[in-house]
Design a protein around this motif. Structure first.
Motif, PDB file in Angstrom:
ATOM      1  N   UNK A 108    -100.042  -7.779  35.903  1.00 25.69           N
ATOM      2  CA  UNK A 108    -101.332  -8.092  36.529  1.00 25.69           C
ATOM      3  C   UNK A 108    -101.282  -9.371  37.343  1.00 25.69           C
ATOM      4  N   UNK A 109    -100.384 -10.282  36.993  1.00 26.23           N
ATOM      5  CA  UNK A 109    -100.302 -11.544  37.725  1.00 26.23           C
ATOM      6  C   UNK A 109     -99.901 -11.345  39.168  1.00 26.23           C
ATOM      7  N   UNK A 110     -98.812 -10.602  39.390  1.00 26.81           N
ATOM      8  CA  UNK A 110     -98.345 -10.355  40.750  1.00 26.81           C
ATOM      9  C   UNK A 110     -99.307  -9.456  41.514  1.00 26.81           C
ATOM     10  N   UNK A 111     -99.846  -8.447  40.828  1.00 23.63           N
ATOM     11  CA  UNK A 111    -100.823  -7.581  41.487  1.00 23.63           C
ATOM     12  C   UNK A 111    -102.053  -8.376  41.886  1.00 23.63           C
ATOM     13  N   UNK A 112    -102.471  -9.293  41.004  1.00 21.42           N
ATOM     14  CA  UNK A 112    -103.635 -10.126  41.301  1.00 21.42           C
ATOM     15  C   UNK A 112    -103.390 -11.074  42.457  1.00 21.42           C
ATOM     16  N   UNK A 113    -102.150 -11.580  42.592  1.00 18.99           N
ATOM     17  CA  UNK A 113    -101.828 -12.477  43.703  1.00 18.99           C
ATOM     18  C   UNK A 113    -102.010 -11.775  45.032  1.00 18.99           C
ATOM     19  N   UNK A 114    -101.537 -10.525  45.105  1.00  8.31           N
ATOM     20  CA  UNK A 114    -101.696  -9.763  46.338  1.00  8.31           C
ATOM     21  C   UNK A 114    -103.163  -9.432  46.585  1.00  8.31           C
ATOM     22  N   UNK A 115    -103.875  -9.030  45.533  1.00 12.50           N
ATOM     23  CA  UNK A 115    -105.285  -8.696  45.666  1.00 12.50           C
ATOM     24  C   UNK A 115    -106.095  -9.895  46.138  1.00 12.50           C
ATOM     25  N   UNK A 235     -86.886 -23.473  39.559  1.00  9.35           N
ATOM     26  CA  UNK A 235     -86.321 -22.552  38.573  1.00  9.35           C
ATOM     27  C   UNK A 235     -87.273 -21.389  38.305  1.00  9.35           C
ATOM     28  N   UNK A 236     -88.567 -21.701  38.200  1.00  8.45           N
ATOM     29  CA  UNK A 236     -89.580 -20.654  38.005  1.00  8.45           C
ATOM     30  C   UNK A 236     -89.597 -19.708  39.200  1.00  8.45           C
ATOM     31  N   UNK A 237     -89.524 -20.267  40.401  1.00 10.81           N
ATOM     32  CA  UNK A 237     -89.526 -19.469  41.620  1.00 10.81           C
ATOM     33  C   UNK A 237     -88.320 -18.544  41.673  1.00 10.81           C
ATOM     34  N   UNK A 240     -88.680 -15.635  39.250  1.00 17.25           N
ATOM     35  CA  UNK A 240     -89.627 -14.614  39.685  1.00 17.25           C
ATOM     36  C   UNK A 240     -89.110 -13.843  40.897  1.00 17.25           C
ATOM     37  N   UNK A 241     -88.439 -14.532  41.824  1.00 18.26           N
ATOM     38  CA  UNK A 241     -87.834 -13.830  42.964  1.00 18.26           C
ATOM     39  C   UNK A 241     -86.859 -12.764  42.467  1.00 18.26           C
ATOM     40  N   UNK A 242     -86.051 -13.124  41.473  1.00 17.06           N
ATOM     41  CA  UNK A 242     -85.100 -12.171  40.917  1.00 17.06           C
ATOM     42  C   UNK A 242     -85.791 -10.980  40.275  1.00 17.06           C
ATOM     43  N   UNK A 243     -86.885 -11.236  39.552  1.00 19.52           N
ATOM     44  CA  UNK A 243     -87.616 -10.150  38.905  1.00 19.52           C
ATOM     45  C   UNK A 243     -88.241  -9.207  39.927  1.00 19.52           C
ATOM     46  N   UNK A 244     -88.825  -9.775  40.988  1.00 17.80           N
ATOM     47  CA  UNK A 244     -89.457  -8.945  42.014  1.00 17.80           C
ATOM     48  C   UNK A 244     -88.409  -8.095  42.735  1.00 17.80           C
ATOM     49  N   UNK A 245     -87.279  -8.700  43.076  1.00 14.93           N
ATOM     50  CA  UNK A 245     -86.219  -7.954  43.761  1.00 14.93           C
ATOM     51  C   UNK A 245     -85.640  -6.870  42.863  1.00 14.93           C
ATOM     52  N   UNK A 261     -93.940  -9.908  47.283  1.00 17.34           N
ATOM     53  CA  UNK A 261     -93.161 -11.144  47.371  1.00 17.34           C
ATOM     54  C   UNK A 261     -93.887 -12.173  48.239  1.00 17.34           C
ATOM     55  N   UNK A 262     -94.460 -11.717  49.354  1.00 12.21           N
ATOM     56  CA  UNK A 262     -95.189 -12.631  50.229  1.00 12.21           C
ATOM     57  C   UNK A 262     -96.401 -13.237  49.548  1.00 12.21           C
ATOM     58  N   UNK A 263     -97.115 -12.426  48.770  1.00  9.07           N
ATOM     59  CA  UNK A 263     -98.288 -12.935  48.054  1.00  9.07           C
ATOM     60  C   UNK A 263     -97.865 -13.955  46.987  1.00  9.07           C
ATOM     61  N   UNK A 264     -96.715 -13.712  46.353  1.00  8.09           N
ATOM     62  CA  UNK A 264     -96.231 -14.682  45.358  1.00  8.09           C
ATOM     63  C   UNK A 264     -95.859 -15.994  46.040  1.00  8.09           C
ATOM     64  N   UNK A 265     -95.193 -15.908  47.188  1.00  8.50           N
ATOM     65  CA  UNK A 265     -94.857 -17.124  47.929  1.00  8.50           C
ATOM     66  C   UNK A 265     -96.121 -17.895  48.296  1.00  8.50           C
ATOM     67  N   UNK A 266     -97.143 -17.176  48.746  1.00  5.21           N
ATOM     68  CA  UNK A 266     -98.395 -17.843  49.123  1.00  5.21           C
ATOM     69  C   UNK A 266     -99.017 -18.546  47.920  1.00  5.21           C
ATOM     70  N   UNK A 267     -98.972 -17.893  46.773  1.00  7.70           N
ATOM     71  CA  UNK A 267     -99.517 -18.490  45.554  1.00  7.70           C
ATOM     72  C   UNK A 267     -98.772 -19.771  45.186  1.00  7.70           C
ATOM     73  N   UNK A 268     -97.463 -19.793  45.445  1.00  7.67           N
ATOM     74  CA  UNK A 268     -96.637 -20.961  45.134  1.00  7.67           C
ATOM     75  C   UNK A 268     -96.735 -22.045  46.205  1.00  7.67           C
ATOM     76  N   UNK A 269     -97.453 -21.753  47.289  1.00  4.74           N
ATOM     77  CA  UNK A 269     -97.585 -22.726  48.363  1.00  4.74           C
ATOM     78  C   UNK A 269     -96.488 -22.664  49.397  1.00  4.74           C
TER      79      UNK A 269
END
Length: 322
Positions: A108-115, A235-237, A240-245, A261-269
């Motif tokens: 839900x975290x990644x889905x929520x970031x995109x939403x 390290x967190x980034x 998560x990049x590895x998990x998404x890929x 992936x783009x929404x996660x990057x945006x969330x991370x700034x």
């Protein structure tokens, strides 16, 4: 002519200031979004008779039906993180009972970031700077290109800029809150910050500008800010990049992959990385207004107002064509 420009101006101001321009429906009623489309795919809205051509970013409500034809495929990202894929000659009706929908779950975290990004729920007050359609970029002789108003991963970044006026050399300066920390001359329009001892530190923010010098005078760019992620955040980034890929390993070219992936990057700034991902989504989905809407917000956030306006105008054009 002036009246038509005024109408466009007023509408763009509305787009910028509205926290949910693209989607007028309430967020709670959205069960899924179309995150990838290939071939002939159609959406039949509940209580509607005529099917619509399905495009990236379309929202799915209870009772909506998605249908694919021969040699076609569609991916649906549900709000609970479920990602399902429909192949040729398939259909699904959105029931609202998400437990009935089976697929891979991205969380839900990644889905929520995109939403959240799609719905512009994190609309910032600084978006109001776009009310002047003439970007300040056009008045600058030296235009900083990267990094601009973003988080970055490296403490040895490459700074780049464009110049509308030739210069014999450029002087690049980097500051922190205490003053000048790095200065270098170059004849190029980009430079990498290097040194035997690192002058930039993880977890800290910096400002930079460029001064162009010729035989007669000098001219300077505006100041741009960047913040280097802390080592813990890096390290967190990377994790998560590895998990998404890994999640999308079967199709790393899909719009589902690039948008998540783009929404996660945006969330991370990491706004410039987010822009890169959604530029690929835009290229893959020329009939969808959503990538332009998202890019308009991201370009505004990094200070590229001209590009933000272009994307918002294209989003408006595509919405009118529906």
């Amino acid at each position: 002519m002036m009246m038509e420009k005024l109408k466009i101006f007023i509408f763009l101001v509305y787009l910028i200031c509205s926290p949910a321009w693209l989607f007028s429906q309430q967020k709670d009623s959205v069960f899924a979004v179309i995150s990838d489309v290939s071939g002939k795919v159609f959406l039949k809205k509940a209580k509607k008779t005529e099917p619509l051509k399905a495009v990236f970013g379309m929202q799915l409500m209870q009772g909506d039906q998605v249908l694919t034809q021969k040699k076609s495929k569609v991916e649906l990202l549900f709000s609970d993180g479920n990602l399902i894929s429909l192949g040729s000659n398939s259909n699904i009706t959105i029931s609202g009972k998400q437990t009935d929908v089976h697929g891979k779950n991205i969380g839900t975290g990644l889905a929520g970031s995109f939403s959240d990004l799609a719905l512009r729920s994190d609309s910032k007050g600084e978006m109001g700077v776009l009310i002047d359609l003439r970007s300040t970029e056009t008045d600058q002789t030296i235009i900083p290109m990267s990094p601009c108003n973003t988080m970055i991963k490296s403490n040895q970044p490459v700074l780049s800029w464009e110049s509308t006026k030739p210069a014999e050399e450029y002087v690049v300066r980097v500051y922190n809150n205490n003053g000048l920390v790095w200065e270098k001359k170059t004849s190029e329009t980009k430079i990498k910050i290097t040194g035997t001892a690192s002058v930039l530190h993880f977890g800290e923010s910096y400002f930079w500008n460029v001064e162009g010098i010729d035989l007669i005078d000098s001219f300077r760019s505006s100041n741009q800010k960047f913040t280097i992620l802390s080592q813990d955040k890096i390290l967190e980034l990377e994790s998560m990049e590895g998990k998404i890929k890994d999640f999308f390993r079967d199709d790393l070219s899909s719009s589902s992959f690039h948008s998540v992936l783009g929404a996660y990057y945006a969330k991370m700034g990491l706004l410039e990385e987010a822009i890169r991902e959604f530029e690929m989504v835009k290229e893959a989905n020329p009939e969808s207004s959503l990538p332009h809407e998202i890019l308009g917000k991201l370009y505004s956030d990094v200070g590229k107002k001209d590009l933000a306006i272009i994307e918002l105008q294209e989003a408006l054009k595509l919405e009118k064509e529906k």
